[in-house]
Scaffold this motif. Structure first.
Motif, PDB file in Angstrom:
ATOM      1  N   GLN A   1       0.900  -1.253   0.001  1.00 22.53           N
ATOM      2  CA  GLN A   1      -0.114   0.268   0.028  1.00 22.53           C
ATOM      3  C   GLN A   1       1.001   1.330   0.114  1.00 22.53           C
ATOM      4  O   GLN A   1       1.788   1.118   0.709  1.00 22.53           O
ATOM      5  CB  GLN A   1      -0.966   0.066   1.318  1.00 22.53           C
ATOM      6  CG  GLN A   1      -2.078   0.943   1.015  1.00 22.53           C
ATOM      7  CD  GLN A   1      -3.041   1.117   2.390  1.00 22.53           C
ATOM      8  OE1 GLN A   1      -2.542   0.705   3.289  1.00 22.53           O
ATOM      9  NE2 GLN A   1      -3.925   1.702   2.056  1.00 22.53           N
TER      10      GLN A   1
ATOM     11  N   GLY B   1       2.529   1.414  11.846  1.00 18.95           N
ATOM     12  CA  GLY B   1       2.150   0.486  13.186  1.00 18.95           C
ATOM     13  C   GLY B   1       1.588  -0.809  12.622  1.00 18.95           C
ATOM     14  O   GLY B   1       2.210  -1.837  13.244  1.00 18.95           O
TER      15      GLY B   1
ATOM     16  N   GLU C   1      -2.702  -3.967   7.159  1.00 16.91           N
ATOM     17  CA  GLU C   1      -4.019  -4.894   7.193  1.00 16.91           C
ATOM     18  C   GLU C   1      -3.898  -6.040   6.125  1.00 16.91           C
ATOM     19  O   GLU C   1      -5.059  -6.429   5.549  1.00 16.91           O
ATOM     20  CB  GLU C   1      -5.293  -4.202   7.192  1.00 16.91           C
ATOM     21  CG  GLU C   1      -5.665  -3.528   5.700  1.00 16.91           C
ATOM     22  CD  GLU C   1      -5.077  -2.112   5.615  1.00 16.91           C
ATOM     23  OE1 GLU C   1      -3.969  -1.825   6.444  1.00 16.91           O
ATOM     24  OE2 GLU C   1      -5.658  -1.138   5.048  1.00 16.91           O
TER      25      GLU C   1
ATOM     26  N   HIS D   1      -7.671  -1.918  15.014  1.00 13.71           N
ATOM     27  CA  HIS D   1      -7.557  -1.125  13.869  1.00 13.71           C
ATOM     28  C   HIS D   1      -7.435  -2.161  12.544  1.00 13.71           C
ATOM     29  O   HIS D   1      -8.384  -2.180  11.634  1.00 13.71           O
ATOM     30  CB  HIS D   1      -6.580  -0.312  13.864  1.00 13.71           C
ATOM     31  CG  HIS D   1      -6.457   0.928  12.783  1.00 13.71           C
ATOM     32  ND1 HIS D   1      -7.121   1.819  12.830  1.00 13.71           N
ATOM     33  CD2 HIS D   1      -5.825   0.577  11.554  1.00 13.71           C
ATOM     34  CE1 HIS D   1      -6.891   2.641  11.395  1.00 13.71           C
ATOM     35  NE2 HIS D   1      -6.189   1.656  10.893  1.00 13.71           N
ATOM     36  N   GLU D   2      -6.241  -2.894  12.830  1.00 13.66           N
ATOM     37  CA  GLU D   2      -5.777  -3.623  11.498  1.00 13.66           C
ATOM     38  C   GLU D   2      -7.055  -4.898  11.340  1.00 13.66           C
ATOM     39  O   GLU D   2      -7.481  -5.099  10.044  1.00 13.66           O
ATOM     40  CB  GLU D   2      -4.577  -4.394  11.712  1.00 13.66           C
ATOM     41  CG  GLU D   2      -3.468  -3.338  11.887  1.00 13.66           C
ATOM     42  CD  GLU D   2      -3.522  -2.256  10.861  1.00 13.66           C
ATOM     43  OE1 GLU D   2      -3.973  -2.146   9.851  1.00 13.66           O
ATOM     44  OE2 GLU D   2      -3.046  -1.080  11.134  1.00 13.66           O
TER      45      GLU D   2
ATOM     46  N   HIS E   1     -10.011  -3.395   9.533  1.00 12.90           N
ATOM     47  CA  HIS E   1      -9.947  -3.152   8.257  1.00 12.90           C
ATOM     48  C   HIS E   1     -10.345  -4.393   7.552  1.00 12.90           C
ATOM     49  O   HIS E   1     -10.667  -4.434   6.128  1.00 12.90           O
ATOM     50  CB  HIS E   1      -8.351  -2.918   7.797  1.00 12.90           C
ATOM     51  CG  HIS E   1      -8.024  -1.615   7.694  1.00 12.90           C
ATOM     52  ND1 HIS E   1      -8.482  -0.684   7.115  1.00 12.90           N
ATOM     53  CD2 HIS E   1      -7.097  -0.977   8.130  1.00 12.90           C
ATOM     54  CE1 HIS E   1      -8.060   0.749   7.088  1.00 12.90           C
ATOM     55  NE2 HIS E   1      -6.833   0.421   7.812  1.00 12.90           N
TER      56      HIS E   1
ATOM     57  N   GLU F   1      -9.946   4.470   6.079  1.00 13.95           N
ATOM     58  CA  GLU F   1      -9.299   4.556   7.102  1.00 13.95           C
ATOM     59  C   GLU F   1     -10.029   5.419   8.287  1.00 13.95           C
ATOM     60  O   GLU F   1     -10.028   5.085   9.491  1.00 13.95           O
ATOM     61  CB  GLU F   1      -7.924   5.652   7.304  1.00 13.95           C
ATOM     62  CG  GLU F   1      -6.944   4.817   6.397  1.00 13.95           C
ATOM     63  CD  GLU F   1      -6.440   3.643   6.966  1.00 13.95           C
ATOM     64  OE1 GLU F   1      -6.589   3.229   8.280  1.00 13.95           O
ATOM     65  OE2 GLU F   1      -5.708   2.778   6.198  1.00 13.95           O
TER      66      GLU F   1
ATOM     67  N   TYR G   1      -7.934   9.697   8.929  1.00 13.11           N
ATOM     68  CA  TYR G   1      -8.096   8.996   9.796  1.00 13.11           C
ATOM     69  C   TYR G   1      -9.104   9.726  11.051  1.00 13.11           C
ATOM     70  O   TYR G   1     -10.101   9.159  11.437  1.00 13.11           O
ATOM     71  CB  TYR G   1      -6.722   8.847  10.631  1.00 13.11           C
ATOM     72  CG  TYR G   1      -5.835   7.731   9.974  1.00 13.11           C
ATOM     73  CD1 TYR G   1      -5.223   7.973   8.680  1.00 13.11           C
ATOM     74  CD2 TYR G   1      -5.845   6.460  10.503  1.00 13.11           C
ATOM     75  CE1 TYR G   1      -4.464   7.132   8.252  1.00 13.11           C
ATOM     76  CE2 TYR G   1      -4.870   5.282   9.777  1.00 13.11           C
ATOM     77  CZ  TYR G   1      -4.303   5.822   8.604  1.00 13.11           C
ATOM     78  OH  TYR G   1      -3.672   4.898   8.042  1.00 13.11           O
TER      79      TYR G   1
HETATM   80  N1  BES Z   1      -3.370   0.785   6.050  1.00 11.14           N
HETATM   81  C1  BES Z   1      -2.656   1.643   6.931  1.00 11.14           C
HETATM   82  C2  BES Z   1      -1.187   1.958   6.609  1.00 11.14           C
HETATM   83  C3  BES Z   1      -0.845   2.420   5.202  1.00 11.14           C
HETATM   84  C4  BES Z   1      -1.801   3.464   5.095  1.00 11.14           C
HETATM   85  C5  BES Z   1       0.054   2.076   4.803  1.00 11.14           C
HETATM   86  C6  BES Z   1      -1.425   4.145   3.648  1.00 11.14           C
HETATM   87  C7  BES Z   1       0.360   2.760   3.513  1.00 11.14           C
HETATM   88  C8  BES Z   1      -0.385   3.683   2.976  1.00 11.14           C
HETATM   89  C9  BES Z   1      -2.890   0.917   8.208  1.00 11.14           C
HETATM   90  O1  BES Z   1      -4.098   0.163   8.573  1.00 11.14           O
HETATM   91  C10 BES Z   1      -2.749   2.027   9.218  1.00 11.14           C
HETATM   92  O2  BES Z   1      -3.768   2.802   9.412  1.00 11.14           O
HETATM   93  N2  BES Z   1      -1.957   2.074  10.267  1.00 11.14           N
HETATM   94  C11 BES Z   1      -1.815   2.817  11.460  1.00 11.14           C
HETATM   95  C12 BES Z   1      -2.352   2.250  12.450  1.00 11.14           C
HETATM   96  C13 BES Z   1      -2.994   3.139  13.568  1.00 11.14           C
HETATM   97  C14 BES Z   1      -4.047   4.179  13.020  1.00 11.14           C
HETATM   98  C15 BES Z   1      -3.672   2.343  14.705  1.00 11.14           C
HETATM   99  C16 BES Z   1      -0.331   3.159  11.466  1.00 11.14           C
HETATM  100  O3  BES Z   1       0.652   2.483  11.009  1.00 11.14           O
HETATM  101  O4  BES Z   1       0.128   4.077  12.220  1.00 11.14           O
END
Ligand code: BES
Ligand code: ZN
Length: 708
Positions: free
Chosen positions: A230, A357, A360, A384-385, A388, A407, A473
């Motif tokens: 992603q 963090g 998903e 969170h994950e 998704h 998100e 988010y």
């Molecule tokens: N899908 C995202 C991570 C992501 C978004 C990767 C866009 C590349 C491009 C993942 O679900 C996410 O939101 N991770 C957050 C978690 C947090 C909000 C709990 C993170 O990594 O900080």
């Protein structure tokens, strides 16, 4: 921090609604669609191709028609403001009889056209850790009824060796390269062709891949590889139609060095094989950004009937303890919004350089090890994950312009899972932190790039990674929270459950979601929320819910107490010390609130010293706490600290952790400082950069370039 005022344009528009205007707006919408190809299944109202199922959940009450009219009215008004509207999304094609539904919207981030699309992948790969490349064959089955004269794949920094179509060498060429999007691979087709086979190698430039050296792993026995596809990086390790609007099922056979375990976003082994060869199957259709691979010295622990955790053997027990509530979370999530469609839910703990963090990847969430802190306090990441699995993986944003649908919904769902498992007081803290993050980021964004504060984005020509902000988010979350508060949980939950069911394994654009919402809300509710202002307006509407938290009330009092003393007072330390019987119950979140409260309240170095003397933040083993602490301290003149000890800690943290959320604010704080501090930041970055993920490298390169 002051809230942002509602944009005057949006307010004016709401007061202009009359039945007549709704009628004319509907006409406008019709006119706008007349030039398009029309086929059965094309929805005039929302401007997208649909299947028969699509309008199943709609109510036909007069009110919902009115509400839809309001939506269309706003949409047509926005034409002149260059805000993307329902009618600006070009539907192109839908393919009938495959198990994989394809909805193609103009996707500014993919070269793949709608002429021909894929439906299934068979991927065979040899992972060469010595050369740090993957040699692979991607066998793509073509999907749908109409296959055109050619098919276009996205590639980036791949070495294409051979392309066959239906068993024979094909005519193919690479198009012009673009720094962001990569290079289109065009393969010529003839009637009846069903399959394209691409033989290729990845290169050292592959941004999705991180080859992590054995020395930096816990066990130091074997290197580690993980992917991060992603948003548009799948094309750097698999030639694919790299857009969320194309879904496909896949099977894979992967060879890694003996003694390693390989895992994918698919059915997974739980034990190492003798020969290092593993087979995978993902029978549910997924978009390319959910393709994932991980390999290393891994062990597995079962957590429940359908969940488990993979990690290096040194870490797997701690991980299993930390994530032991996963099974409960799955059940609660299902109870809220319907069945979990992916079979198992396993997790893979990655090296600390993982830039996020969590990610998903279906059936196998990828996780940072920085949430393994021993008290289960950071498991909202799992919620969170896991969430998704519904918002994102099941109902997927059609293009990255609709990223908030992935998100914002996921943060909302995450909060609901956390509330169900840990209780409302815990969820209140998370919501309050989300609100804080939003305010902090908004303040900067409204100065620097106000357009970026709109939920529905227009990312043409931009990196979708730029849209990974608190807007998608936290603004997204607060909007959905307001919808929930307006209609009540009962109606809202029934709506969301039906939404996930109706659109499972499909894509969603903002406008189609709003159309569904128009079916739920009365016109009064629609206006009260100010849906249009929330989705297409800048900043934060004044009716944003303000999350109050009982547990934070105490923390805020403690912050006031500390900031109220003079650090020079010889009794200051004991005056502000919070007894253990209070702080023993504090989780990571209270401490984060405490640190941020000090920062926001203008703490001096003296105040920080007092806090550190009492609670030992500098030496905390919790990465979330130390990152917040260092970010605050690094903005001050910290000479009063024991610099030797402190500098070493900052440096060793930055050398070992690559999670963007932690390290970007830390470097940013350092770069705000004097020349000496800036030089220090540059020195550390030069040393640490090679061990960071390409994504963290590129974010930080940009940050440092801004301070040149
Ligand atoms: N899908 C995202 C991570 C992501 C978004 C990767 C866009 C590349 C491009 C993942 O679900 C996410 O939101 N991770 C957050 C978690 C947090 C909000 C709990 C993170 O990594 O900080
Ligand atoms: Zn997410």
């Amino acid at each position: 921090m002051p809230r942002t005022a509602a944009t005057p344009i949006a307010v004016a528009k709401e007061s202009m609604v009359t039945p007549g205007s709704i009628q004319s707006a509907t006409n406008t919408a019709k006119e706008l669609t007349t030039s398009r190809e029309r086929r059965p299944g094309f929805c005039l109202m929302c401007g997208i191709f649909t299947t028969r199922k699509v309008h199943k959940m709609k109510t036909t009450s007069a009110l919902s028609v009115v509400a839809l009219g309001v939506l269309l009215f706003f949409s047509s008004c926005q034409q002149s403001e260059t805000v993307p509207t329902a009618t600006s999304v070009e539907p192109e094609k839908i393919f009938g009889d495959t198990s994989v539904r394809v909805e193609l919207f103009n996707d500014p981030h993919s070269y793949s056209t709608t002429e021909s699309v894929v439906s299934r992948l068979y991927w065979e790969a040899d992972v060469d850790f010595e050369k740090q490349i993957i040699r692979a064959t991607a066998r793509w089955a073509l999907g749908g009824e109409s296959i055109g004269d050619s098919i276009v794949f996205d590639t980036k920094d791949l070495k294409i060796k051979q392309v066959n179509v239906s068993g024979l060498p094909a005519k193919w060429h690479l198009g012009k390269s673009d720094e962001l999007l990569g290079t289109p691979l065009v393969v010529m087709l003839e009637e009846g062709d069903k399959e394209v086979v691409i033989n290729y190698e990845t290169t050292e430039k592959a941004e999705a891949l991180q080859w992590y050296p054995a020395e930096l792993t816990q066990g130091k026995r074997m290197p580690f590889l993980f992917t991060q596809s992603q948003a548009i990086l799948a094309r750097t390790w698999v030639p694919c139609q790299d857009r969320p609007g194309v879904r496909f099922t896949y099977e894979a056979k992967v060879k890694v060095p003996k003694g390693m375990l390989a895992l994918m976003s698919a059915s997974n082994p739980t034990q190492k094989s003798d020969d290092g060869v593993y087979e995978f199957s993902m029978p549910q259709p997924i978009p390319s950004y959910l393709l994932a691979l991980g390999a290393g010295d891994l062990a597995f622990i079962e957590l429940g009937e359908r969940s488990g955790v993979y990690a290096e053997p040194e870490m797997v027990r701690n991980a299993a303890f930390e994530f032991s509530q996963t099974e409960d979370m799955i059940s609660r999530a299902e109870y809220l919004y319907g069945p979990y469609y992916w079979g198992r839910y396993d997790m893979l703990v990655l090296p600390p350089s993982f830039p996020f963090g969590g990610m998903e990847n279906p059936r196998l969430t990828f996780l940072t090890p920085t949430v393994i802190v021993g008290d289960m306090s950071l498991t909202s990441l799992i919620a969170h994950e896991l969430a998704h699995s519904w918002s994102g993986n099941l109902v997927t944003n059609a293009t990255w312009n609709d990223f908030w649908l992935n998100e914002g919904f996921t943060v909302y769902f995450e909060m609901r899972i956390m509330e169900a498992v840990y209780g409302p007081d815990f969820a209140d803290m998370l919501e309050a932190l989300s609100y804080d993050d939003l305010q902090r980021e908004l303040a900067v964004m409204l100065e620097e790039d106000p357009e970026a504060t709109i939920l529905k984005q227009d990312l043409e020509g931009k990196n979708p990674d730029d849209a990974v902000t608190a807007i998608a988010y936290d603004k997204g979350f607060h909007f959905l929270k307001l919808c929930e508060q307006t209609v009540g949980r009962e109606r809202w939950d029934a709506f969301l459950k039906a939404y996930f069911d109706t659109y499972k394994f499909q894509t969603m654009i903002t406008e189609s979601f709003l159309q569904e919402l128009a079916g739920l809300l009365t016109q009064e509710e629609w206006n009260k929320i100010g849906v249009n202002e929330w989705v297409y307006g800048k900043g934060l509407p004044t009716n944003c819910p303000f999350p109050a938290s009982n547990r934070f009330y105490i923390v805020d009092e403690a912050v006031k107490m500390l900031l109220g003393v003079s650090p020079e007072d010889p009794d200051a330390k004991s005056m502000v010390y919070l007894e253990q019987d209070i702080t023993i119950r504090w989780t990571t979140h209270e401490w984060l609130r405490y640190i941020r409260g000090l920062e926001a309240g203008g703490a001096t170095v003296g105040h920080y010293r007092l806090a550190d003397a009492n609670y030992g933040f500098t030496a905390s083993p919790n990465p979330e706490i130390v990152a917040a602490w260092y970010t605050a301290i690094l903005k001050t003149d910290f000479e009063g600290f024991d610099p030797q000890k402190y500098e070493e800690k900052v440096e060793s943290f930055l050398m070992s952790v690559g999670r963007r959320k932690f390290i970007v604010p830390m470097y940013a704080s350092m770069l705000e400082g004097d020349e000496k501090r800036q030089a220090w930041a540059k020195e550390i970055y030069a040393k640490a950069r090679p061990s960071y993920h390409p994504l963290s490298q590129s974010t930080l390169d940009q940050l440092f370039a801004e301070h040149e």
